[in-house]
Design an enzyme around this catalytic site. Structure first.
Site, PDB file in Angstrom:
ATOM      1  N   GLU A 259      -8.477   6.287   0.247  1.00 45.23           N
ATOM      2  CA  GLU A 259      -8.389   4.906   0.742  1.00 45.23           C
ATOM      3  C   GLU A 259      -7.195   4.593   1.650  1.00 45.23           C
ATOM      4  O   GLU A 259      -6.663   3.485   1.621  1.00 45.23           O
ATOM      5  CB  GLU A 259      -8.411   3.915  -0.448  1.00 45.23           C
ATOM      6  CG  GLU A 259      -9.638   4.074  -1.342  1.00 45.23           C
ATOM      7  CD  GLU A 259      -9.635   3.157  -2.569  1.00 45.23           C
ATOM      8  OE1 GLU A 259      -8.977   2.105  -2.544  1.00 45.23           O
ATOM      9  OE2 GLU A 259     -10.309   3.507  -3.560  1.00 45.23           O
TER      10      GLU A 259
ATOM     11  N   HIS B  75       1.122   2.388 -13.933  1.00 49.44           N
ATOM     12  CA  HIS B  75       2.020   1.267 -13.661  1.00 49.44           C
ATOM     13  C   HIS B  75       3.483   1.669 -13.711  1.00 49.44           C
ATOM     14  O   HIS B  75       4.357   0.867 -13.421  1.00 49.44           O
ATOM     15  CB  HIS B  75       1.744   0.124 -14.644  1.00 49.44           C
ATOM     16  CG  HIS B  75       0.360  -0.418 -14.497  1.00 49.44           C
ATOM     17  ND1 HIS B  75      -0.653  -0.100 -15.371  1.00 49.44           N
ATOM     18  CD2 HIS B  75      -0.185  -1.202 -13.561  1.00 49.44           C
ATOM     19  CE1 HIS B  75      -1.758  -0.692 -14.970  1.00 49.44           C
ATOM     20  NE2 HIS B  75      -1.508  -1.364 -13.876  1.00 49.44           N
TER      21      HIS B  75
ATOM     22  N   SER C 130      -7.603   5.364  -4.792  1.00 45.65           N
ATOM     23  CA  SER C 130      -6.515   5.398  -3.815  1.00 45.65           C
ATOM     24  C   SER C 130      -5.505   6.478  -4.173  1.00 45.65           C
ATOM     25  O   SER C 130      -5.267   6.765  -5.346  1.00 45.65           O
ATOM     26  CB  SER C 130      -5.825   4.032  -3.725  1.00 45.65           C
ATOM     27  OG  SER C 130      -5.301   3.666  -4.973  1.00 45.65           O
TER      28      SER C 130
ATOM     29  N   ARG D 148       7.344 -17.227   4.019  1.00 41.37           N
ATOM     30  CA  ARG D 148       7.801 -16.412   2.881  1.00 41.37           C
ATOM     31  C   ARG D 148       9.323 -16.224   2.893  1.00 41.37           C
ATOM     32  O   ARG D 148       9.841 -15.168   2.539  1.00 41.37           O
ATOM     33  CB  ARG D 148       7.096 -15.046   2.880  1.00 41.37           C
ATOM     34  CG  ARG D 148       5.612 -15.140   2.535  1.00 41.37           C
ATOM     35  CD  ARG D 148       4.969 -13.770   2.514  1.00 41.37           C
ATOM     36  NE  ARG D 148       5.046 -13.146   3.827  1.00 41.37           N
ATOM     37  CZ  ARG D 148       4.937 -11.845   4.063  1.00 41.37           C
ATOM     38  NH1 ARG D 148       4.763 -11.019   3.064  1.00 41.37           N
ATOM     39  NH2 ARG D 148       5.006 -11.372   5.295  1.00 41.37           N
TER      40      ARG D 148
HETATM   41  N1  GLN Z   1     -10.317   1.957  -6.001  1.00 45.08           N
HETATM   42  C1  GLN Z   1      -9.164   1.131  -6.117  1.00 45.08           C
HETATM   43  C2  GLN Z   1      -7.919   1.996  -6.063  1.00 45.08           C
HETATM   44  O1  GLN Z   1      -7.987   3.112  -6.476  1.00 45.08           O
HETATM   45  C3  GLN Z   1      -9.175   0.370  -7.427  1.00 45.08           C
HETATM   46  C4  GLN Z   1      -7.978  -0.518  -7.545  1.00 45.08           C
HETATM   47  C5  GLN Z   1      -8.024  -1.486  -8.724  1.00 45.08           C
HETATM   48  O2  GLN Z   1      -8.710  -1.291  -9.687  1.00 45.08           O
HETATM   49  N2  GLN Z   1      -7.277  -2.539  -8.669  1.00 45.08           N
HETATM   50  O3  GLN Z   1      -6.869   1.559  -5.628  1.00 45.08           O
END
Ligand code: GLN
Ligand code: ZN
Length: 784
Positions: free
Chosen positions: A513, A723, A462, A21
């Protein structure tokens, strides 16, 4: 002047991030202001030259254009934007008087600056690579603004390798572009073809003058149903484009010979792009014979052309059975082509660099895989062997052919590839294993146990992955933090996340998470049948790289995976805690999958492993379980004809995973992308009790669409666009919620962000979730 001969072996493109990378690191250091543009240029130049020489060492010819010149600093579609000077008006100040972007400007178009949004990003055909979507209007200026492609050709030539520059073709470029916001309604970027072609003409002239024997123009638009432009328009544009580029310029003196690449599908059939290309004056056509079938022949117009048989899979990581590949190549003899040569089905951009970059001595990765895998460098080797078989006869490479047969056979027979217990379980499945009872009964049972308020609030799973979390994981991987201390660190994090959610006043809590490096890799590491690599990086977009797990064998779950984390979390709160799993389709979509059985069978194996995990969660008292399928849409086949079968098996595998629970257990799913179109029926088919979807940016558009399609179960349209670091105001969230309850029964509506919060910082997360809760309270009050 007559056309040069196309080399007997070639590949459509090669990874550009560097074996370790290096490009990613150099680019990010430039972004951070730690290095100057000329240092980045120097690093990139060294990487390009090293890659070209490596390809020659691996067996590609150094003097005939066999080595692709497929480098990009960020993205090959953005490179054409730069070539054409086709920069959106908000970035006009970044270009010089010739329309050229410097490196900093080029990256700004890719990444945005302040209020100026970057180009949108979307998936490159059926790969996990994401390209930048050009914005074109009636007034977008086009001129030969950037000769980087020519300079890179000269650079390699000076280093002793005559490359074949690879450029996205004009038709595909425009077909993938979107109409800029300032264009008139109904404007189609493809209508600007006549203005774009003169720039390609200049590029071809410049390449010919620099001595390039070949150029490759990629036109995957010819094989896809998934682009918005009707096939008939694509066809007309291809005919016109290659009349101007091929017929009107003399090969050799005015332009290089042209290879048209058509990866990601078959050219023949309903669309018959092959006949169309054969009727042009291009010199060579590359066929994807992995995704597409061997076309029936003869095809008029091929007698003076080379057909490149794309038999080596550029898209997967398995070593090929060379005898079978050779048979495929020989199957092209009926086409009536002037010559047949060997190549890859797609660019090798989509696979890691080199199997030998793994350390096979530590046991971290199953050593048997070394012989079964082919990454980019091994695939180049396969192409070189097949090319020798064509030119020198099969006997010249008898040993290599035999070695490939033996490797494929050893994989087929190896323990773990077929696990009888897994096969027996799959064979014994019945209809009932795929379906839950009546939704109304489930909903009543769930409400009686969960007792949730109207408009329940929750998150997608998460919480921010802080530097401390990442550091703890890195230390644990290195052996510098014991497993016990790592677990304690993660539990401390979970405790903080639970307290925070209680303070904010959310109704259904998650554990956040923290223990997951990645939502797919985490499960791959905990299931048998998967391998994970140390250096198997693949570019996802820009400087972002991923290491997809390799699914090589029958899938089993040696032990519960998430149960301890979830029960620990539940012990901290009176509120319901949602268990969190990644669904079978997403696990497949973000892994390299086995090629020796239908994907649907593999998906069911993963589904069964998850079914066991869900049963264990349920038994441990977790009453709400979310199974994420963010990739459901992404795996949708490009050809419409293949979509129904895909939706059938993908939906089935999800149902298999989730249908074992009692009525009281509430199953959630989460999907995130903005265009639901073709999968809207599938969302209903998943039969989840609650579905959360991305919806903030589209202002809840999906809710009435779902309602119209007959969806009548719980729905959590995202009200917070995760985002961006922007904090949505209470009023804004209230507006969105009011929109949602207007088009669907308020008793079905859940309140949640668009997606997980792992990429966000705590500051904005807390403020946003607080506003989400106060907006919910406001709308609850209105509803009474
Ligand atoms: N459960 C995951 C999170 O909250 C879902 C992530 C995703 O949809 N890409 O990060
Ligand atoms: Zn998501």
């Amino acid at each position: 002047m007559s056309a040069p001969t196309f080399p007997s072996g070639s590949v459509l493109g090669y990874p550009r991030i560097g074996p370790r990378r290096e490009l990613k690191k150099a680019v990010e250091s430039f972004w951070a202001g730690r290095t100057a543009a000329d240092e980045l240029e120097a690093t990139a130049s060294a990487l390009r030259v090293a890659a070209a020489k490596r390809l020659v060492d691996l067996g590609l010819d150094a003097s005939s254009g066999a080595v692709p010149g497929s480098f990009s600093y960020y993205d090959q579609v953005l490179d054409v934007v730069a070539l054409l000077g086709a920069v959106p008006s908000r970035f006009a100040s970044l270009t010089d008087e010739k329309g050229a972007l410097d490196l900093a400007g080029y990256f700004t178009v890719a990444r945005g600056a302040g209020e100026d949004a970057p180009l949108e990003m979307t998936k490159w055909f059926d790969t996990n690579y994401h390209y930048l979507v050009p914005e074109i209007s009636e007034s977008t200026p086009f001129r030969f603004a950037d000769d980087r492609i020519v300079r890179q050709f000269v650079e390699a030539k000076d280093a002793g390798v005559v490359t074949r520059p690879v450029v996205v073709g004009p038709v595909t470029f425009l077909a993938l572009s979107k109409a800029a916001d300032d264009s008139a309604p109904g404007f189609s970027p493809l209508s600007r073809l006549a203005d774009v072609l003169p720039v390609y003409v200049e590029l071809l002239r410049a390449l010919a003058a620099a001595g390039a024997p070949w150029v490759q123009l990629d036109e995957p638009a010819l094989v896809s149903d998934s682009i918005d432009v009707p096939a008939a328009e694509v066809h007309a544009a291809v005919t016109e484009a290659y009349r101007v580029l091929a017929s009107e310029l003399a090969v050799g003196s005015e332009r290089p010979a042209i290879l048209v690449g058509a990866p990601f599908g078959g050219l023949q059939g309903e669309h018959d792009g092959l006949a169309l290309l054969a009727a042009t004056d291009v010199e060579a056509i590359s066929l994807d014979l992995v995704k597409g079938a061997v076309p029936a022949g003869p095809v008029a117009g091929l007698a003076d052309k080379t057909v490149v048989a794309g038999v080596v899979d550029g898209h997967n990581v398995w070593r090929a059975d060379l005898a079978a590949k050779l048979a495929l190549v020989e199957g092209l003899s009926g086409l009536g082509a002037g010559a047949v040569t060997v190549g890859t089905s797609t660019s090798l951009l989509h696979v890691p660099h080199d199997v030998e970059d793994e350390d096979w001595t530590t046991g971290a990765i199953d050593v048997r895989l070394r012989d079964w895998l082919a990454f980019a460098d091994q695939k180049v080797g396969e192409v070189a062997v097949l090319a020798r078989a064509l030119t020198e006869g099969r006997d010249a490479v008898g040993a290599e052919i035999e070695a490939s047969r033996a490797a494929v056979a050893s994989r087929a027979e190896a323990s773990g590839v077929v696990v009888p217990a897994v096969r027996e379980r799959a064979a014994a499945l019945t209809e009932g294993d795929f379906s839950r009872g009546d939704y109304a009964e489930r909903a009543a049972a769930q409400q009686a146990t969960l007792n949730l308020p109207l408009l329940p609030t929750t998150t997608i799973g998460s919480f921010p992955q802080t530097p401390e979390i990442r550091r703890a994981r890195a230390l644990n991987v290195k052996g510098e933090l014991s497993d016990a201390d790592y677990t304690t660190a993660m539990q401390d994090e979970i405790r903080r996340v639970v307290e925070l959610q209680e303070q904010i006043g959310l109704d259904v809590l998650v554990h956040g998470e923290p223990e997951r490096n990645d939502m797919v890799q985490y499960f791959a590491e905990n299931l048998d049948g998967f391998a994970v690599t140390a250096n198997g990086w693949v570019q996802s977009y820009g400087s972002r790289c991923v290491r997809p797990p390799i699914l090589w064998g029958d899938v089993t779950r040696p032990a519960p995976i998430t149960v301890d984390w979830s029960t620990f979390t539940a012990s901290l709160t009176e509120k319901p805690v949602k268990g969190m799993l990644t669904g079978p389709v997403t696990i497949l979509a973000w892994s390299f999958v086995r090629d020796d059985q239908p994907l649907g069978d593999t998906a069911n194996q993963v589904g069964l492993a998850l079914r066991d995990e869900i049963a264990d969660l349920e038994a441990a008292g977790i009453g709400i379980i979310q199974v994420d399928e963010p990739a459901l849409r992404e795996l949708l086949p490009l050809r419409r004809a293949d979509q129904a079968a895909y939706l059938d098996w993908s939906v089935s595998s999800f149902r298999l995973a989730t249908a074992g629970v009692v009525a009281e257990t509430q199953i959630h799913t989460h999907l995130c992308y903005s265009e639901f179109g073709e999968v809207i029926g599938a969302i209903d088919g998943l039969d989840a009790d609650v579905t959360s979807v991305e919806a903030a940016r589209s202002r809840m558009e999906i809710v009435p669409e779902l309602a119209e399609a007959g969806y009548a179960r719980g729905i959590g349209p995202g009200v917070y666009d995760i985002h961006s670091p922007r904090v949505p105001s209470t009023e804004e969230v209230t507006d969105l919620l009011e929109l949602a309850v207007k088009s669907i029964d308020p008793r079905l509506v859940w309140v949640n962000p668009d997606c997980g919060l792992k990429t966000r910082r705590y500051e904005e997360t807390v403020a946003s979730l607080e506003n989400l809760v106060s907006a919910t309270n406001a709308v609850r009050a209105q509803l009474g």
